[in-house]
Design an enzyme around this catalytic site. Structure first.
Site, PDB file in Angstrom:
ATOM      1  NE  ARG A  34      13.176  -2.815   6.303  1.00  0.00           N
ATOM      2  CZ  ARG A  34      12.479  -3.312   5.311  1.00  0.00           C
ATOM      3  NH1 ARG A  34      12.499  -4.624   5.048  1.00  0.00           N
ATOM      4  NH2 ARG A  34      11.747  -2.555   4.531  1.00  0.00           N
ATOM      5  CB  ALA A  36       4.460  -1.583   7.497  1.00  0.00           C
ATOM      6  NE  ARG A  71      11.074   1.950  12.433  1.00  0.00           N
ATOM      7  CZ  ARG A  71      11.341   1.683  11.147  1.00  0.00           C
ATOM      8  NH1 ARG A  71      11.507   0.428  10.763  1.00  0.00           N
ATOM      9  NH2 ARG A  71      11.462   2.661  10.269  1.00  0.00           N
ATOM     10  CD  GLN A 182      15.309   0.985   4.254  1.00  0.00           C
ATOM     11  OE1 GLN A 182      15.917   1.790   3.531  1.00  0.00           O
ATOM     12  NE2 GLN A 182      14.713   1.356   5.368  1.00  0.00           N
ATOM     13  CG  ASP A 223       5.980   2.210   6.134  1.00  0.00           C
ATOM     14  OD1 ASP A 223       6.345   2.562   4.990  1.00  0.00           O
ATOM     15  OD2 ASP A 223       6.568   1.349   6.806  1.00  0.00           O
ATOM     16  CG  ASN A 233       6.148   3.404   1.035  1.00  0.00           C
ATOM     17  OD1 ASN A 233       6.115   2.464   1.832  1.00  0.00           O
ATOM     18  ND2 ASN A 233       6.846   3.336  -0.075  1.00  0.00           N
ATOM     19  CE  LYS A 234      11.994   3.680   4.721  1.00  0.00           C
ATOM     20  NZ  LYS A 234      12.207   4.109   6.150  1.00  0.00           N
TER      21      LYS A 234
END
Ligand code: MRU
Length: 329
Positions: A34, A36, A71, A182, A223, A233-234
């Protein structure tokens, strides 16, 4: 192809082997790999694996569709697949397998080079801060935008690795990054492995740290960055940006060019992945809420460009308004 199985970290450093494009697609979907940039490079290797069994353009398009469906948010995936198909279209069937294998290596090398240059762009910030403050520099990050999410050095962590190598005293606030952790499982593992000072905090601690003068600089990955600088992003990234703005702390986004989506006008046009509710509902093998409770689990959020102080790119530090002009065509 051999990859680190990121689902097993930080408890075990194990590897998974991919023999087919179906293995690659499953490994991206289930987050064996995982991050990007790594998703993009992994997809390119997936295309090389697809070409082992069928080099026709039809088969390669089907392989690209399979990989693209894994994804949705990280644009690096689609970017890499389009470049692989461009390579395939230029060649005869018999030349495609070797060419796609070589091209996957080119994309991996490109990522290493771009992360190094991102690091140089951010190193100046850390160095300047160390000189001004005369003490340990406090960097906050979110999720994992480190070497595990890339090939080497990472995006957001690259300036930290380079600062540490230069002997600058730097400390990283690492947020857990619920629900997949993460930050706790991957970023903390990387930093510990590199001997870099870091402290794990719950995601909700960011506002407290930022508004109490405990952070000099926020650096996160991305991402997908839209043409206007809006940044996906996350999930949880935008809350850090808002708190950083209130506290007057600079908020930087680090990215390779494969993350910049010139064709996407703004954040509202970025597809946001919604993941299984069980990632939220089940913790340590058991439910965290009553049986009737449902959950929503968005993987990413969008930070509006006006909350981004600047982008750390392979071409240096760039203001949000200048990104579209600076991006390579
Ligand atoms: O869902 P993930 O783990 O693939 O999310 C991607 C990320 O790690 C982050 O959002 C990161 O900041 C961008 S990748 C350098």
């Amino acid at each position: 192809m051999v990859v680190i199985d990121q689902r097993r970290l930080p408890h075990a450093l194990l590897h998974a082997r991919w023999y087919t494009v179906a293995n690659a697609a499953a490994g991206i979907a289930d987050m064996t790999v995982r991050g990007a940039p790594l998703i993009g490079v992994s997809a390119a290797y997936g295309m090389a694996l697809a070409a082992r069994s069928d080099t026709s353009l039809g088969a390669l398009h089907r392989a690209a569709d399979l990989l693209a469906a894994t994804r949705p948010t990280a644009v690096n995936l689609r970017w890499a697949l389009e470049r692989c198909l461009d390579v395939a279209r230029e060649l005869n069937d018999s030349d495609r397998e070797a060419a796609l294998r070589a091209f996957a290596v080119v994309l991996a090398d490109e990522d290493v080079d771009q992360c190094r240059r991102i690091g140089a762009a951010g190193l100046d910030l850390i160095r300047e801060r160390a000189q001004q403050a005369g003490r340990q520099v406090q960097v906050m990050t979110h999720c994992n935008a480190g070497r595990l999410a890339c090939i080497e050095l990472g995006t957001a962590t690259s300036p930290v690795y380079l600062a540490h190598a230069e002997g600058i005293d730097v400390h990283v606030w690492v947020s857990e990054t619920r629900p997949r952790n993460q930050g706790a499982a991957l970023t903390a593992w990387e930093l510990a492995d590199a001997g870099i000072a870091h402290t794990l905090v719950v995601d909700n601690a960011a506002g407290h740290l930022l508004t109490n003068g405990l952070v000099d600089l926020v650096i996160v990955g991305a991402d997908r960055v839209a043409a206007n600088g809006d940044t996906a992003n996350k999930i949880g990234t935008s809350l850090k940006a808002y708190a950083a703005a209130v506290a007057g702390v600079p908020f930087y986004v680090a990215l390779p060019w494969s993350t910049f989506d010139l064709g996407c006008p703004d954040g509202a046009s970025i597809p946001i992945e919604e993941r299984d509710e069980d990632e939220v509902l089940i913790v340590n093998g058991g439910p965290v809420g009553p049986p009737a409770t449902r959950a929503r689990n968005w993987g990413f959020d969008v930070t509006p460009a006006r909350f981004v102080t600047g982008f750390l790119t392979p071409a240096g530090r760039i203001a949000p308004t200048d990104m579209a002009a600076a991006a390579p065509r």
